[in-house]
Write a protein that holds these residues in place. Sequence first.
Motif, PDB file in Angstrom:
ATOM      1  N   VAL A  89       4.943   3.575   5.282  1.00 60.97           N
ATOM      2  CA  VAL A  89       5.560   4.887   5.104  1.00 60.97           C
ATOM      3  C   VAL A  89       3.915   5.643   4.541  1.00 60.97           C
ATOM      4  O   VAL A  89       3.819   5.506   3.497  1.00 60.97           O
ATOM      5  CB  VAL A  89       6.377   5.686   4.701  1.00 60.97           C
ATOM      6  N   GLU A  95       2.476   8.945   3.186  1.00 57.84           N
ATOM      7  CA  GLU A  95       2.424  10.166   2.113  1.00 57.84           C
ATOM      8  C   GLU A  95       0.920  10.330   2.435  1.00 57.84           C
ATOM      9  O   GLU A  95      -0.102   9.818   1.313  1.00 57.84           O
ATOM     10  CB  GLU A  95       3.048  10.189   1.396  1.00 57.84           C
ATOM     11  N   ARG A 152      10.121   9.450  -1.887  1.00 64.23           N
ATOM     12  CA  ARG A 152       9.517   8.100  -1.614  1.00 64.23           C
ATOM     13  C   ARG A 152      10.906   6.511  -0.825  1.00 64.23           C
ATOM     14  O   ARG A 152      12.133   6.548  -1.939  1.00 64.23           O
ATOM     15  CB  ARG A 152       8.913   7.187  -2.890  1.00 64.23           C
ATOM     16  N   CYS A 185      10.830   1.789   2.153  1.00 70.75           N
ATOM     17  CA  CYS A 185       9.957   0.522   3.237  1.00 70.75           C
ATOM     18  C   CYS A 185       9.949  -0.261   2.879  1.00 70.75           C
ATOM     19  O   CYS A 185       9.662  -0.677   1.587  1.00 70.75           O
ATOM     20  CB  CYS A 185       9.449   1.763   3.984  1.00 70.75           C
ATOM     21  N   TYR A 237       4.401   2.051   0.909  1.00 68.98           N
ATOM     22  CA  TYR A 237       4.083   3.349   0.582  1.00 68.98           C
ATOM     23  C   TYR A 237       3.078   3.077   0.339  1.00 68.98           C
ATOM     24  O   TYR A 237       3.030   2.664  -0.906  1.00 68.98           O
ATOM     25  CB  TYR A 237       5.682   3.527  -0.371  1.00 68.98           C
TER      26      TYR A 237
END
Length: 492
Positions: free
Chosen positions: A445, A447, A454, A457, A460
């Motif tokens: 992921v 961001e 959060r 995953c 991140y």
Amino acid sequence: MSNDPTLARLANATLLVPFESHHAPRWLLEGLADGIAGVCLFHNNLDGSEQVTALNARLAEAADTPLVSLDEEGGDVTRIGQAQGSDYPGNAALGAVDDTDLTRLTHRSLGGRLAALGFNMDLAPSVDVNVADDNPVIGTRSFGADADLVARHAAAAVRGLQEAGVVACAKHFPGHGATSQDSHHVLPRVEADLDLLHRRELAPFRAAVEAGVRTILTAHIEMPALGGDGPATLTPSILNGLLRDELGFTGVVMSDAMDMHGVSGRIGIPEASVRAVAAGCDLLCLGRFVYADQIERVRAALIDAVREGRLSGERLEEAAERTSALRSWIRGTADRRTAAAETDGIGLAGARRAARVDGELPALADPFVVEVDAPAGMAVGEVPWGLSGWFPDVRRVSPDAAGADRLAAEAAGRDLVVVVRDAHRYPGAQELVSRLLAAHPAAVVVEMGLPIWRPDCGAYVSTYGAAHVNARSAAELLGAGGTVGAAAPPRT
């Protein structure tokens, strides 16, 4: 209406105006010659460096040092980077690095680029302390949620821009970071006691004043603890008693855009403009779509207010003297602007330093990238963002969980990368990402807003902004095109 040319020229001296196209219209050039203080350029005025440089040169010929400004914060709020995103990381990324030398040098380099294009004033930096996670208008435009951090970077940014001979403008006074509403649409209200406001909201403005900032831009927000009713832009006790008398600011007080609902929605732009000048604004940023006829109505309202005794001629003279002094400062820094130059690569270097990785990034053999769309705020506008420039197979989707099964099926047997922007503000985006992760728990992921939500995953990645350089830094970390930087990112 009075037809006193002296009074009309004084009224003009309070106006920072927009215009319609890539070329300066006749009404604008005549207005600048008649004393309009300057212009603010927006996306609709910009079409490449050659056009912008020629346009600004034409504006400069119309009067003696008109203010030629724009909202160029770097990061998500960019005008000169509209085509592909900014070459400079925004404040959130710089705050994450927390190196004030980097912040100063980044803003000096940005100032060098603006000076080369013919700008002499930048409506930046935003020095709001972003303490409201759901803030719809500040977010990554802020250096962070800690007042001390924001204050030291506010001072560094101001120094950097002004070292390049470009006027810095600290905004949005007295602080827009604790709001959960957008003053483009409503009048936000901040309920905080006086002690907290002094320790939090006001600390960065105090630092900016001490750093020599030449202009401060007001916010269309209510802060009852500071006294007065209605927006700060129209409140004399805030602009005079607090900003000038207490904080010691002697430069130009500029309004945020007067076409925003938070200041003029109920009373109209001309009346709001009169009240803003009476309250202590020296310069009125009129907004994006306030053109010739409306500018004439604002000018007429200011003149009529003097005739009616609602606005003193002395107040107009004071405002004109301050804008004149600002233009004199610009003339005195012409050598700086001539010598100012961009620092090659500083924006990308800063974005790389800001990127954070939580977890172990896999080697992506056959990545399938899903970008979850997020609405652009009024201040940001339509600027490209995401990883489509670096990966061949990218899907931009709406934040609708109904499409999760289809996307998960498309990603079967492949490495899934999910890109979001301020996912904490959008429950639909969170649900979609969660369903994708249920099918692909090892997914990455990315961001590109604030890393507040959060999910669980595989890895991140936080970029603290969606500028072009932030996207490139993320793409490098993911191995796109073999462009991974030599320096490893911080692990959180």
